[in-house]
Design a protein around this motif. Structure first.
Motif, PDB file in Angstrom:
ATOM      1  N   VAL A 124      32.147  19.031   2.409  1.00 34.86           N
ATOM      2  CA  VAL A 124      33.529  19.303   2.009  1.00 34.86           C
ATOM      3  C   VAL A 124      33.586  20.509   1.076  1.00 34.86           C
ATOM      4  N   ALA A 125      32.624  20.598   0.167  1.00 33.90           N
ATOM      5  CA  ALA A 125      32.557  21.767  -0.707  1.00 33.90           C
ATOM      6  C   ALA A 125      32.347  23.037   0.119  1.00 33.90           C
ATOM      7  N   ARG A 126      31.427  22.963   1.089  1.00 36.69           N
ATOM      8  CA  ARG A 126      31.166  24.139   1.926  1.00 36.69           C
ATOM      9  C   ARG A 126      32.397  24.528   2.734  1.00 36.69           C
ATOM     10  N   ARG A 127      33.149  23.537   3.205  1.00 34.87           N
ATOM     11  CA  ARG A 127      34.347  23.845   3.978  1.00 34.87           C
ATOM     12  C   ARG A 127      35.364  24.601   3.136  1.00 34.87           C
ATOM     13  N   GLN A 128      35.535  24.202   1.893  1.00 30.70           N
ATOM     14  CA  GLN A 128      36.470  24.906   1.018  1.00 30.70           C
ATOM     15  C   GLN A 128      36.019  26.339   0.754  1.00 30.70           C
ATOM     16  N   VAL A 129      34.722  26.522   0.518  1.00 29.84           N
ATOM     17  CA  VAL A 129      34.205  27.880   0.299  1.00 29.84           C
ATOM     18  C   VAL A 129      34.375  28.726   1.558  1.00 29.84           C
ATOM     19  N   ASP A 130      34.093  28.130   2.725  1.00 26.67           N
ATOM     20  CA  ASP A 130      34.210  28.876   3.981  1.00 26.67           C
ATOM     21  C   ASP A 130      35.637  29.341   4.240  1.00 26.67           C
ATOM     22  N   VAL A 131      36.602  28.441   4.048  1.00 23.42           N
ATOM     23  CA  VAL A 131      37.993  28.786   4.351  1.00 23.42           C
ATOM     24  C   VAL A 131      38.624  29.610   3.232  1.00 23.42           C
TER      25      VAL A 131
ATOM     26  N   VAL B  93      43.435  28.850 -14.257  1.00 22.57           N
ATOM     27  CA  VAL B  93      43.322  27.588 -14.987  1.00 22.57           C
ATOM     28  C   VAL B  93      42.420  26.642 -14.192  1.00 22.57           C
ATOM     29  N   THR B  94      42.031  25.525 -14.817  1.00 22.50           N
ATOM     30  CA  THR B  94      41.025  24.664 -14.191  1.00 22.50           C
ATOM     31  C   THR B  94      41.464  23.206 -14.225  1.00 22.50           C
ATOM     32  N   PRO B  95      42.260  22.785 -13.258  1.00 24.80           N
ATOM     33  CA  PRO B  95      42.718  21.392 -13.235  1.00 24.80           C
ATOM     34  C   PRO B  95      41.560  20.431 -12.976  1.00 24.80           C
ATOM     35  N   PRO B  96      41.376  19.406 -13.792  1.00 26.39           N
ATOM     36  CA  PRO B  96      40.369  18.389 -13.494  1.00 26.39           C
ATOM     37  C   PRO B  96      40.629  17.777 -12.123  1.00 26.39           C
ATOM     38  N   GLY B  97      39.566  17.610 -11.352  1.00 26.25           N
ATOM     39  CA  GLY B  97      39.705  17.071 -10.010  1.00 26.25           C
ATOM     40  C   GLY B  97      39.758  18.133  -8.932  1.00 26.25           C
ATOM     41  N   GLU B  98      39.792  19.401  -9.315  1.00 28.11           N
ATOM     42  CA  GLU B  98      39.864  20.499  -8.341  1.00 28.11           C
ATOM     43  C   GLU B  98      38.756  21.516  -8.581  1.00 28.11           C
ATOM     44  N   ALA B  99      37.560  21.062  -8.930  1.00 32.18           N
ATOM     45  CA  ALA B  99      36.509  21.981  -9.370  1.00 32.18           C
ATOM     46  C   ALA B  99      36.152  23.018  -8.302  1.00 32.18           C
ATOM     47  N   THR B 100      35.849  22.581  -7.100  1.00 33.24           N
ATOM     48  CA  THR B 100      35.452  23.545  -6.063  1.00 33.24           C
ATOM     49  C   THR B 100      36.628  24.400  -5.634  1.00 33.24           C
ATOM     50  N   TYR B 101      37.793  23.793  -5.495  1.00 30.71           N
ATOM     51  CA  TYR B 101      38.981  24.569  -5.137  1.00 30.71           C
ATOM     52  C   TYR B 101      39.228  25.663  -6.175  1.00 30.71           C
ATOM     53  N   ALA B 102      39.178  25.298  -7.467  1.00 28.04           N
ATOM     54  CA  ALA B 102      39.380  26.290  -8.523  1.00 28.04           C
ATOM     55  C   ALA B 102      38.309  27.372  -8.466  1.00 28.04           C
ATOM     56  N   ALA B 103      37.073  26.984  -8.188  1.00 24.77           N
ATOM     57  CA  ALA B 103      35.992  27.964  -8.091  1.00 24.77           C
ATOM     58  C   ALA B 103      36.264  28.978  -6.988  1.00 24.77           C
ATOM     59  N   THR B 104      36.754  28.498  -5.827  1.00 22.38           N
ATOM     60  CA  THR B 104      37.039  29.433  -4.734  1.00 22.38           C
ATOM     61  C   THR B 104      38.171  30.383  -5.100  1.00 22.38           C
ATOM     62  N   LYS B 105      39.169  29.879  -5.812  1.00 20.14           N
ATOM     63  CA  LYS B 105      40.299  30.737  -6.172  1.00 20.14           C
ATOM     64  C   LYS B 105      39.941  31.717  -7.286  1.00 20.14           C
ATOM     65  N   HIS B 106      39.087  31.297  -8.232  1.00 19.65           N
ATOM     66  CA  HIS B 106      38.557  32.246  -9.209  1.00 19.65           C
ATOM     67  C   HIS B 106      37.797  33.366  -8.481  1.00 19.65           C
ATOM     68  N   ALA B 107      37.014  32.982  -7.484  1.00 15.79           N
ATOM     69  CA  ALA B 107      36.219  33.959  -6.740  1.00 15.79           C
ATOM     70  C   ALA B 107      37.104  34.925  -5.961  1.00 15.79           C
ATOM     71  N   VAL B 108      38.196  34.413  -5.374  1.00 20.22           N
ATOM     72  CA  VAL B 108      39.119  35.288  -4.651  1.00 20.22           C
ATOM     73  C   VAL B 108      39.694  36.342  -5.589  1.00 20.22           C
ATOM     74  N   LEU B 109      40.088  35.933  -6.781  1.00 22.03           N
ATOM     75  CA  LEU B 109      40.636  36.890  -7.738  1.00 22.03           C
ATOM     76  C   LEU B 109      39.600  37.941  -8.114  1.00 22.03           C
ATOM     77  N   GLY B 110      38.373  37.512  -8.382  1.00 18.52           N
ATOM     78  CA  GLY B 110      37.322  38.462  -8.732  1.00 18.52           C
ATOM     79  C   GLY B 110      37.004  39.409  -7.598  1.00 18.52           C
ATOM     80  N   TYR B 111      36.921  38.878  -6.392  1.00 15.00           N
ATOM     81  CA  TYR B 111      36.624  39.706  -5.228  1.00 15.00           C
ATOM     82  C   TYR B 111      37.717  40.761  -5.016  1.00 15.00           C
ATOM     83  N   CYS B 112      38.964  40.316  -5.064  1.00  9.61           N
ATOM     84  CA  CYS B 112      40.075  41.247  -4.841  1.00  9.61           C
ATOM     85  C   CYS B 112      40.148  42.307  -5.929  1.00  9.61           C
ATOM     86  N   SER B 113      39.781  41.938  -7.146  1.00  8.46           N
ATOM     87  CA  SER B 113      39.781  42.913  -8.232  1.00  8.46           C
ATOM     88  C   SER B 113      38.773  44.029  -7.949  1.00  8.46           C
ATOM     89  N   ALA B 114      37.590  43.645  -7.454  1.00 14.35           N
ATOM     90  CA  ALA B 114      36.577  44.649  -7.124  1.00 14.35           C
ATOM     91  C   ALA B 114      36.996  45.492  -5.918  1.00 14.35           C
TER      92      ALA B 114
END
Length: 276
Positions: free
Chosen positions: A100-107, A141-162
């Motif tokens: 499930v974690a991998r699916r979130q990262v993939d999508v 922000v980092t809602p408890p219960g959404e750790a992997t989802y938040a990680a993917t969205k943090h990564a999207v922001l960082g990627y787009c910034s670069a």
């Protein structure tokens, strides 16, 4: 500027369908891509104005290339890509199945990366274009219960910034849209917190429409989310933590796991077991 060709991923329902509908009504030529091709075609039919609905797996380069090639052939070269497709699992981080974690990262992450890698060269060859990534307030922000989802969205922001820095001066714009909790299937059974109301997909679509007309990099929906994140950044840690807990929903304490079962099994597969 009406008349642009806009490709929207994850456009079969929710935010993506609302974006497609609004932009089509504004005079743009819209292509809807979705893993469920039938939903994509229905969303395109609802949008009207010769909108196009196509099957698209954002985790597959071949699928992405075929999608953009079809749009080029039937509507014209893509001027705007709205990378909207996303999935979310809610629960304690240690209980999250690995698949499930991998699916979130993939999508959520690789789907954005692939889209930009495939679409940007086409835009660069013409000297103009706009790459819009649909992220989330969870990018900041980092809602408890959404750790992997938040990680993917943090990564999207960082990627787009670069990517934005790499494309500076090329004529290709990059934007990241970061809404709070939106009334969609993805948010089923989640809390919007004590101080916020759920957004409608139409409100997010309005923000996307606005950034097309007036490009900017970070777009918070509502704008108050951006004010909150800036305030947290300058407060002492104890005060910042207190503010975060006061306004950011705790999905472990406030969510309804039973209400998420249908969505998570559809979006994430049988690897997403119902939470107790």
């Amino acid at each position: 500027m009406a008349g642009r060709v806009v490709a929207v991923t994850g456009g079969g329902r929710g935010i993506g369908a609302a974006i497609a509908l609004r932009l089509a009504r504004a005079g743009h030529r819209v292509a809807v891509g979705d893993l469920d091709g039938e939903l994509a075609r229905q969303a395109a039919a609802d949008a009207g104005r010769d909108a196009l609905g196509l099957e698209l797996d954002v985790t597959s380069r071949a699928s992405y290339v075929a999608f953009l090639d079809a749009v080029d052939e039937r509507l014209g070269p893509v001027d705007v890509l709205v990378a909207n497709a996303g999935v979310m699992w809610v629960g304690r981080f240690e209980d999250e199945p690995d698949e499930v974690a991998r699916r979130q990262v993939d999508v959520n992450l690789h789907g954005v990366l692939l889209g930009m890698k495939v679409a940007a060269p086409r835009m660069l060859s013409r000297g103009h274009g706009h790459l819009i990534a649909m992220a989330s307030a969870a990018s900041k922000v980092t809602p408890p219960g959404e750790a992997t989802y938040a990680a993917t969205k943090h990564a999207v922001l960082g990627y787009c910034s670069a990517v934005r820095e790499e494309l500076r001066g090329s004529g290709v714009e990059v934007s990241v849209v970061m809404p709070g909790v939106v009334e969609t299937a993805l948010a089923a059974g989640t809390s919007s917190g004590p101080a916020a109301r759920r957004l409608t997909p139409e409100a997010v679509a309005k923000a996307v429409h606005g950034v097309l007309d007036k490009p900017r990099f970070e777009v918070h929906v509502p704008p108050a989310v951006g004010v909150l994140t800036k305030l947290r950044a300058v407060l002492p840690r104890a005060a910042a933590d207190a503010l975060h807990r006061a306004v950011v929903p705790d999905q472990l304490a406030q969510g309804d796991p039973a209400a998420r079962r249908s969505y998570e099994h559809r979006a994430l597969g049988p690897g997403a077991p119902p939470a107790d």
